[in-house]
Write a protein that holds these residues in place. Structure first.
Motif, PDB file in Angstrom:
ATOM      1  N   GLY A 260       0.776  -1.219   0.000  1.00  0.00           N
ATOM      2  CA  GLY A 260       0.000   0.000   0.000  1.00  0.00           C
ATOM      3  C   GLY A 260       0.809   1.271   0.000  1.00  0.00           C
ATOM      4  N   MET A 261       0.127   2.333  -0.463  1.00  0.00           N
ATOM      5  CA  MET A 261       0.693   3.672  -0.476  1.00  0.00           C
ATOM      6  C   MET A 261       0.413   4.344   0.859  1.00  0.00           C
ATOM      7  SD  MET A 261       2.376   5.427  -2.744  1.00  0.00           S
ATOM      8  CE  MET A 261       3.276   6.878  -2.191  1.00  0.00           C
ATOM      9  N   CYS A 262       1.446   4.917   1.457  1.00  0.00           N
ATOM     10  CA  CYS A 262       1.329   5.522   2.789  1.00  0.00           C
ATOM     11  C   CYS A 262       1.679   7.003   2.759  1.00  0.00           C
ATOM     12  CB  CYS A 262       2.272   4.833   3.776  1.00  0.00           C
ATOM     13  SG  CYS A 262       1.748   3.219   4.292  1.00  0.00           S
ATOM     14  N   ASN A 263       0.997   7.734   3.622  1.00  0.00           N
ATOM     15  CA  ASN A 263       1.355   9.126   3.867  1.00  0.00           C
ATOM     16  C   ASN A 263       2.142   9.149   5.166  1.00  0.00           C
ATOM     17  OD1 ASN A 263       1.545  11.859   3.843  1.00  0.00           O
ATOM     18  ND2 ASN A 263      -0.638  12.265   4.141  1.00  0.00           N
ATOM     19  N   ALA A 264       3.450   8.925   5.072  1.00  0.00           N
ATOM     20  CA  ALA A 264       4.314   8.790   6.237  1.00  0.00           C
ATOM     21  C   ALA A 264       4.833  10.159   6.674  1.00  0.00           C
ATOM     22  CB  ALA A 264       5.476   7.856   5.920  1.00  0.00           C
TER      23      ALA A 264
END
Length: 376
Positions: A260-264
Protein backbone atom coordinates in the motif's frame (compact mmCIF):
# COMPACT_ATOMS: atom_id res chain seq x y z
CA UNK A 1 22.31 -31.35 -49.06
CA UNK A 2 22.68 -31.71 -45.30
CA UNK A 3 26.09 -31.21 -43.71
CA UNK A 4 25.20 -33.53 -40.85
CA UNK A 5 27.44 -36.55 -40.36
CA UNK A 6 25.17 -39.56 -39.67
CA UNK A 7 27.87 -41.01 -37.39
CA UNK A 8 27.60 -38.01 -35.05
CA UNK A 9 24.63 -37.80 -32.65
CA UNK A 10 21.97 -35.09 -32.99
CA UNK A 11 19.03 -34.12 -30.81
CA UNK A 12 16.63 -36.37 -32.73
CA UNK A 13 18.71 -39.39 -31.74
CA UNK A 14 18.38 -38.64 -28.01
CA UNK A 15 15.88 -40.37 -25.78
CA UNK A 16 12.64 -38.52 -25.04
CA UNK A 17 13.55 -38.22 -21.35
CA UNK A 18 16.91 -36.64 -22.18
CA UNK A 19 15.30 -34.29 -24.70
CA UNK A 20 12.82 -33.15 -22.03
CA UNK A 21 15.70 -32.65 -19.59
CA UNK A 22 17.44 -30.37 -22.11
CA UNK A 23 14.21 -28.44 -22.68
CA UNK A 24 13.76 -27.97 -18.92
CA UNK A 25 16.93 -25.84 -18.77
CA UNK A 26 15.67 -23.38 -21.41
CA UNK A 27 14.14 -19.99 -20.54
CA UNK A 28 10.45 -19.70 -21.32
CA UNK A 29 10.79 -17.65 -24.55
CA UNK A 30 13.07 -20.36 -25.95
CA UNK A 31 10.63 -23.04 -24.78
CA UNK A 32 7.80 -21.36 -26.66
CA UNK A 33 9.88 -21.22 -29.83
CA UNK A 34 10.94 -24.85 -29.43
CA UNK A 35 7.33 -25.96 -29.00
CA UNK A 36 6.56 -24.56 -32.45
CA UNK A 37 9.34 -26.52 -34.22
CA UNK A 38 7.50 -29.82 -34.63
CA UNK A 39 4.67 -31.91 -33.19
CA UNK A 40 7.05 -34.12 -31.18
CA UNK A 41 8.71 -31.20 -29.41
CA UNK A 42 5.34 -29.58 -28.80
CA UNK A 43 3.99 -32.76 -27.20
CA UNK A 44 7.08 -33.09 -24.98
CA UNK A 45 6.91 -29.47 -23.78
CA UNK A 46 3.13 -29.38 -23.33
CA UNK A 47 3.03 -32.73 -21.52
CA UNK A 48 1.61 -32.49 -17.95
CA UNK A 49 4.72 -34.34 -16.76
CA UNK A 50 7.07 -31.67 -18.12
CA UNK A 51 8.62 -29.43 -15.46
CA UNK A 52 10.93 -26.45 -15.72
CA UNK A 53 12.12 -23.84 -13.18
CA UNK A 54 11.03 -21.04 -15.52
CA UNK A 55 7.39 -22.16 -15.26
CA UNK A 56 7.29 -21.37 -11.53
CA UNK A 57 8.16 -17.68 -11.92
CA UNK A 58 5.12 -15.38 -12.21
CA UNK A 59 5.01 -13.22 -15.31
CA UNK A 60 3.53 -9.72 -15.35
CA UNK A 61 0.82 -9.24 -18.01
CA UNK A 62 -0.48 -5.92 -19.33
CA UNK A 63 -3.41 -5.88 -21.75
CA UNK A 64 -4.37 -2.49 -23.21
CA UNK A 65 -7.76 -1.67 -24.71
CA UNK A 66 -7.42 0.99 -27.39
CA UNK A 67 -9.58 4.12 -27.37
CA UNK A 68 -11.26 3.59 -30.74
CA UNK A 69 -10.28 0.30 -32.38
CA UNK A 70 -9.79 -3.21 -31.00
CA UNK A 71 -7.26 -3.73 -33.80
CA UNK A 72 -4.93 -1.49 -31.81
CA UNK A 73 -5.27 -3.45 -28.58
CA UNK A 74 -1.92 -4.71 -27.31
CA UNK A 75 -0.83 -7.48 -24.94
CA UNK A 76 2.55 -7.46 -23.20
CA UNK A 77 4.19 -10.03 -20.93
CA UNK A 78 7.23 -9.50 -18.72
CA UNK A 79 9.52 -12.45 -17.98
CA UNK A 80 11.38 -11.81 -14.70
CA UNK A 81 14.09 -14.40 -15.46
CA UNK A 82 15.18 -12.84 -18.74
CA UNK A 83 14.22 -9.34 -17.47
CA UNK A 84 12.49 -8.64 -20.77
CA UNK A 85 9.07 -7.69 -22.15
CA UNK A 86 7.42 -9.61 -24.97
CA UNK A 87 4.70 -8.31 -27.26
CA UNK A 88 2.09 -11.07 -27.46
CA UNK A 89 0.06 -11.84 -30.59
CA UNK A 90 -3.05 -9.65 -30.91
CA UNK A 91 -5.87 -11.07 -28.84
CA UNK A 92 -8.96 -11.47 -31.01
CA UNK A 93 -12.13 -10.13 -29.41
CA UNK A 94 -14.64 -13.01 -29.34
CA UNK A 95 -17.76 -10.92 -28.76
CA UNK A 96 -16.89 -7.26 -29.45
CA UNK A 97 -16.61 -6.78 -25.72
CA UNK A 98 -14.61 -4.24 -23.73
CA UNK A 99 -15.18 -6.26 -20.54
CA UNK A 100 -11.78 -7.96 -20.56
CA UNK A 101 -10.19 -9.37 -17.42
CA UNK A 102 -7.17 -11.54 -16.69
CA UNK A 103 -6.39 -13.98 -13.90
CA UNK A 104 -3.98 -16.85 -13.28
CA UNK A 105 -3.20 -17.88 -16.83
CA UNK A 106 -6.48 -16.89 -18.53
CA UNK A 107 -8.09 -13.96 -20.31
CA UNK A 108 -11.84 -13.50 -19.83
CA UNK A 109 -14.79 -11.54 -21.15
CA UNK A 110 -17.76 -11.16 -18.80
CA UNK A 111 -20.38 -9.41 -20.92
CA UNK A 112 -22.37 -9.74 -23.14
CA UNK A 113 -21.10 -13.31 -22.95
CA UNK A 114 -18.73 -14.98 -20.51
CA UNK A 115 -15.77 -16.57 -22.30
CA UNK A 116 -12.19 -17.50 -21.54
CA UNK A 117 -8.93 -18.51 -23.20
CA UNK A 118 -5.42 -19.44 -21.99
CA UNK A 119 -3.17 -16.38 -22.24
CA UNK A 120 -0.75 -18.01 -24.70
CA UNK A 121 -3.39 -19.78 -26.80
CA UNK A 122 -6.12 -17.76 -28.47
CA UNK A 123 -8.80 -20.45 -28.23
CA UNK A 124 -11.88 -18.74 -26.81
CA UNK A 125 -14.53 -20.89 -25.18
CA UNK A 126 -17.99 -19.53 -24.34
CA UNK A 127 -19.76 -20.68 -21.19
CA UNK A 128 -23.43 -20.94 -20.38
CA UNK A 129 -24.78 -17.51 -19.28
CA UNK A 130 -23.99 -16.07 -15.88
CA UNK A 131 -27.05 -15.85 -13.68
CA UNK A 132 -26.11 -12.20 -13.07
CA UNK A 133 -24.09 -10.76 -15.95
CA UNK A 134 -21.82 -7.89 -14.86
CA UNK A 135 -18.86 -5.64 -15.69
CA UNK A 136 -15.54 -5.46 -13.83
CA UNK A 137 -16.08 -8.26 -11.30
CA UNK A 138 -13.30 -9.85 -9.31
CA UNK A 139 -12.25 -13.13 -10.89
CA UNK A 140 -10.22 -16.07 -9.61
CA UNK A 141 -9.07 -19.43 -10.95
CA UNK A 142 -8.83 -22.23 -8.41
CA UNK A 143 -8.28 -25.98 -8.30
CA UNK A 144 -10.40 -28.05 -5.92
CA UNK A 145 -9.35 -31.59 -6.86
CA UNK A 146 -12.68 -32.42 -8.49
CA UNK A 147 -12.65 -35.12 -11.12
CA UNK A 148 -13.31 -34.57 -14.79
CA UNK A 149 -11.59 -33.27 -17.89
CA UNK A 150 -10.94 -29.84 -16.38
CA UNK A 151 -9.03 -29.39 -13.16
CA UNK A 152 -9.96 -25.75 -12.61
CA UNK A 153 -12.98 -23.63 -11.68
CA UNK A 154 -13.68 -19.89 -11.85
CA UNK A 155 -15.11 -17.68 -9.14
CA UNK A 156 -16.78 -14.39 -10.14
CA UNK A 157 -17.44 -11.87 -7.36
CA UNK A 158 -19.31 -8.57 -7.41
CA UNK A 159 -19.04 -6.21 -10.34
CA UNK A 160 -21.50 -3.72 -11.82
CA UNK A 161 -24.77 -5.19 -13.06
CA UNK A 162 -26.88 -3.53 -15.75
CA UNK A 163 -30.62 -3.81 -16.42
CA UNK A 164 -31.85 -2.25 -19.65
CA UNK A 165 -28.61 -0.33 -19.99
CA UNK A 166 -28.87 1.16 -16.49
CA UNK A 167 -26.82 0.31 -13.43
CA UNK A 168 -28.76 -1.92 -11.02
CA UNK A 169 -28.54 -0.02 -7.72
CA UNK A 170 -30.13 -3.00 -5.95
CA UNK A 171 -27.36 -5.31 -7.14
CA UNK A 172 -27.12 -8.42 -4.94
CA UNK A 173 -23.30 -8.38 -5.05
CA UNK A 174 -23.63 -11.81 -6.61
CA UNK A 175 -21.01 -14.54 -6.31
CA UNK A 176 -20.95 -17.37 -8.84
CA UNK A 177 -18.66 -20.35 -9.38
CA UNK A 178 -18.25 -21.92 -12.81
CA UNK A 179 -17.56 -25.63 -13.30
CA UNK A 180 -16.37 -26.28 -16.88
CA UNK A 181 -16.99 -30.01 -16.53
CA UNK A 182 -20.74 -29.44 -16.51
CA UNK A 183 -20.72 -25.96 -18.10
CA UNK A 184 -22.72 -24.79 -15.08
CA UNK A 185 -22.80 -21.80 -12.73
CA UNK A 186 -23.41 -22.17 -8.99
CA UNK A 187 -24.94 -19.15 -7.23
CA UNK A 188 -23.20 -18.66 -3.87
CA UNK A 189 -23.72 -16.38 -0.85
CA UNK A 190 -23.38 -12.74 -1.92
CA UNK A 191 -20.46 -10.46 -1.15
CA UNK A 192 -21.09 -8.83 2.27
CA UNK A 193 -23.09 -5.60 2.10
CA UNK A 194 -20.15 -3.61 3.52
CA UNK A 195 -18.67 -3.68 0.00
CA UNK A 196 -21.79 -2.30 -1.72
CA UNK A 197 -20.37 1.22 -2.16
CA UNK A 198 -17.49 -0.17 -4.22
CA UNK A 199 -18.09 -3.67 -5.52
CA UNK A 200 -16.05 -3.78 -8.75
CA UNK A 201 -12.44 -4.62 -9.54
CA UNK A 202 -11.75 -0.87 -9.80
CA UNK A 203 -12.25 -0.43 -6.05
CA UNK A 204 -11.53 -3.95 -4.77
CA UNK A 205 -8.54 -6.28 -4.82
CA UNK A 206 -8.56 -10.04 -4.33
CA UNK A 207 -6.23 -12.88 -3.38
CA UNK A 208 -6.61 -16.66 -3.58
CA UNK A 209 -4.85 -18.10 -0.56
CA UNK A 210 -5.10 -21.49 1.19
CA UNK A 211 -8.53 -22.38 -0.14
CA UNK A 212 -10.04 -18.95 0.44
CA UNK A 213 -10.87 -16.06 -1.88
CA UNK A 214 -9.98 -12.84 -0.05
CA UNK A 215 -11.62 -9.54 -1.00
CA UNK A 216 -10.27 -6.20 0.24
CA UNK A 217 -11.36 -2.62 -0.36
CA UNK A 218 -8.54 -0.70 -2.03
CA UNK A 219 -9.65 2.50 -0.30
CA UNK A 220 -12.07 1.29 2.41
CA UNK A 221 -9.60 -1.34 3.71
CA UNK A 222 -12.49 -3.71 4.48
CA UNK A 223 -11.48 -7.39 4.26
CA UNK A 224 -13.48 -10.62 4.09
CA UNK A 225 -12.71 -14.11 2.80
CA UNK A 226 -14.87 -16.68 1.02
CA UNK A 227 -14.26 -20.32 1.98
CA UNK A 228 -14.22 -22.16 -1.36
CA UNK A 229 -15.04 -25.51 0.27
CA UNK A 230 -17.80 -24.49 2.69
CA UNK A 231 -19.14 -21.60 0.56
CA UNK A 232 -19.33 -19.06 3.42
CA UNK A 233 -17.99 -15.52 3.95
CA UNK A 234 -16.00 -14.53 7.01
CA UNK A 235 -16.85 -11.55 9.18
CA UNK A 236 -15.85 -8.23 7.58
CA UNK A 237 -12.86 -6.60 9.28
CA UNK A 238 -10.75 -3.50 8.67
CA UNK A 239 -7.11 -3.87 7.64
CA UNK A 240 -5.49 -0.42 7.63
CA UNK A 241 -1.90 -0.01 8.84
CA UNK A 242 -1.04 3.53 10.01
CA UNK A 243 -0.90 6.10 7.22
CA UNK A 244 -2.30 3.86 4.47
CA UNK A 245 -4.05 5.75 1.65
CA UNK A 246 -4.87 2.73 -0.54
CA UNK A 247 -3.73 -0.88 -0.58
CA UNK A 248 -3.82 -4.20 -2.43
CA UNK A 249 -3.93 -7.73 -1.02
CA UNK A 250 -1.39 -10.10 -2.64
CA UNK A 251 -0.94 -13.90 -2.25
CA UNK A 252 2.79 -14.61 -1.88
CA UNK A 253 3.89 -18.23 -1.45
CA UNK A 254 3.11 -19.08 2.18
CA UNK A 255 1.90 -15.66 3.32
CA UNK A 256 -0.58 -12.90 2.57
CA UNK A 257 0.99 -9.53 1.81
CA UNK A 258 -0.64 -6.11 1.95
CA UNK A 259 0.97 -3.61 -0.42
CA UNK A 260 0.00 0.00 0.00
CA UNK A 261 0.69 3.67 -0.48
CA UNK A 262 1.33 5.52 2.79
CA UNK A 263 1.36 9.13 3.87
CA UNK A 264 4.31 8.79 6.24
CA UNK A 265 5.81 11.56 8.41
CA UNK A 266 8.88 11.66 6.17
CA UNK A 267 6.81 11.81 3.00
CA UNK A 268 5.00 9.33 0.73
CA UNK A 269 6.13 5.70 0.76
CA UNK A 270 5.04 2.37 -0.70
CA UNK A 271 5.11 -0.35 1.97
CA UNK A 272 4.69 -4.11 2.25
CA UNK A 273 3.22 -5.86 5.31
CA UNK A 274 2.96 -9.55 6.13
CA UNK A 275 -0.59 -10.41 7.19
CA UNK A 276 -1.58 -13.12 9.66
CA UNK A 277 -4.56 -14.69 7.90
CA UNK A 278 -6.10 -15.79 11.22
CA UNK A 279 -5.90 -12.56 13.23
CA UNK A 280 -5.25 -10.04 10.39
CA UNK A 281 -2.38 -8.63 12.44
CA UNK A 282 0.29 -7.03 10.26
CA UNK A 283 4.05 -6.54 10.39
CA UNK A 284 6.08 -4.42 7.98
CA UNK A 285 8.51 -6.36 5.79
CA UNK A 286 9.74 -3.77 3.29
CA UNK A 287 9.54 -0.21 1.95
CA UNK A 288 10.12 0.55 -1.72
CA UNK A 289 13.33 2.58 -2.21
CA UNK A 290 12.48 6.25 -2.75
CA UNK A 291 14.39 6.36 -6.05
CA UNK A 292 12.15 3.62 -7.46
CA UNK A 293 8.97 5.22 -6.15
CA UNK A 294 9.88 8.57 -7.73
CA UNK A 295 10.65 6.84 -11.04
CA UNK A 296 7.01 5.72 -11.23
CA UNK A 297 5.53 9.23 -11.10
CA UNK A 298 6.26 12.64 -12.62
CA UNK A 299 6.19 14.51 -9.31
CA UNK A 300 5.66 13.81 -5.62
CA UNK A 301 2.19 15.36 -5.42
CA UNK A 302 -0.37 13.04 -3.82
CA UNK A 303 -2.66 12.84 -6.87
CA UNK A 304 0.15 11.39 -8.99
CA UNK A 305 0.46 8.37 -6.71
CA UNK A 306 -3.25 7.57 -7.15
CA UNK A 307 -2.55 5.88 -10.51
CA UNK A 308 -0.21 3.28 -8.95
CA UNK A 309 -1.49 -0.30 -9.11
CA UNK A 310 -0.11 -3.53 -7.67
CA UNK A 311 -0.38 -7.22 -8.60
CA UNK A 312 1.61 -10.29 -7.64
CA UNK A 313 1.82 -13.94 -6.76
CA UNK A 314 4.45 -16.48 -5.75
CA UNK A 315 7.53 -14.56 -4.66
CA UNK A 316 7.05 -11.50 -6.89
CA UNK A 317 5.12 -8.26 -6.43
CA UNK A 318 4.80 -5.78 -9.32
CA UNK A 319 3.98 -2.08 -8.85
CA UNK A 320 3.22 0.07 -11.91
CA UNK A 321 1.67 3.34 -13.06
CA UNK A 322 -1.39 2.81 -15.24
CA UNK A 323 -1.24 6.29 -16.83
CA UNK A 324 -0.45 6.26 -20.56
CA UNK A 325 1.67 9.42 -20.65
CA UNK A 326 4.06 7.69 -18.27
CA UNK A 327 4.24 4.67 -20.64
CA UNK A 328 3.31 2.40 -17.72
CA UNK A 329 6.60 2.37 -15.74
CA UNK A 330 6.90 -0.48 -13.26
CA UNK A 331 9.13 -2.12 -10.71
CA UNK A 332 9.12 -5.43 -8.86
CA UNK A 333 9.92 -6.79 -5.45
CA UNK A 334 11.24 -10.35 -5.07
CA UNK A 335 10.68 -11.97 -1.67
CA UNK A 336 13.27 -14.61 -0.83
CA UNK A 337 11.77 -17.99 0.07
CA UNK A 338 14.79 -18.72 2.27
CA UNK A 339 15.00 -15.67 4.52
CA UNK A 340 12.09 -13.43 3.51
CA UNK A 341 14.42 -10.65 2.37
CA UNK A 342 12.86 -8.25 -0.14
CA UNK A 343 14.85 -7.13 -3.19
CA UNK A 344 13.50 -4.29 -5.36
CA UNK A 345 14.44 -3.51 -8.93
CA UNK A 346 13.20 -1.50 -11.86
CA UNK A 347 11.39 -3.23 -14.73
CA UNK A 348 12.53 -2.22 -18.25
CA UNK A 349 10.27 0.05 -20.28
CA UNK A 350 7.65 -1.51 -22.54
CA UNK A 351 8.83 -2.20 -26.11
CA UNK A 352 7.82 0.66 -28.42
CA UNK A 353 5.52 1.61 -29.99
CA UNK A 354 2.92 1.59 -27.21
CA UNK A 355 -0.60 2.55 -28.28
CA UNK A 356 -2.84 4.84 -26.25
CA UNK A 357 -5.34 2.83 -24.20
CA UNK A 358 -8.50 3.85 -22.39
CA UNK A 359 -8.22 0.86 -20.07
CA UNK A 360 -5.31 -1.29 -18.91
CA UNK A 361 -5.77 -4.80 -17.50
CA UNK A 362 -2.95 -6.13 -15.36
CA UNK A 363 -2.38 -9.43 -13.61
CA UNK A 364 0.38 -11.73 -12.49
CA UNK A 365 0.48 -15.39 -13.49
CA UNK A 366 2.74 -18.35 -13.94
CA UNK A 367 2.70 -19.48 -17.55
CA UNK A 368 1.24 -22.86 -18.36
CA UNK A 369 2.13 -24.66 -21.57
CA UNK A 370 -0.40 -27.42 -20.86
CA UNK A 371 -3.71 -25.51 -20.66
CA UNK A 372 -5.93 -27.13 -23.23
CA UNK A 373 -9.55 -28.09 -23.61
CA UNK A 374 -10.60 -31.76 -23.47
CA UNK A 375 -12.04 -33.20 -26.62
CA UNK A 376 -15.82 -33.01 -26.78
Amino acid sequence: MSDHNPKEPNINSLSLDLTQLIFSSLPLPSLLRASAVCKLWNSLISSPSFTSPCLSYPWFFLFGLHNTSSRNNQSFAFDPLSNAWFLLPRLDDPSSSSAFLGSNGFFFTTTPNFSYTPVLKSAWRFTSPLKFSRLNPLLGVFYDGSSGGFGFKFIVVGGVRFIGGLVDIEDRLAVEIYDPNGDSWELCPALPADFRSGNSSQSLSSALFKGKFYVSGIYSCFVSSFDLRNRVWSEVQTLRPPGVIFSFLIPCNDMLVLAGMCNAPRGPSFNLWKIDETTLEFSEISIMPQSLLHSLVESEEDENFASLKCVGMGNLIYVFNEEYHQKYPSCLCEISAENGKCSWRRVPRLPLPVNKFHKVISFCSTVSLTHSFPQQ
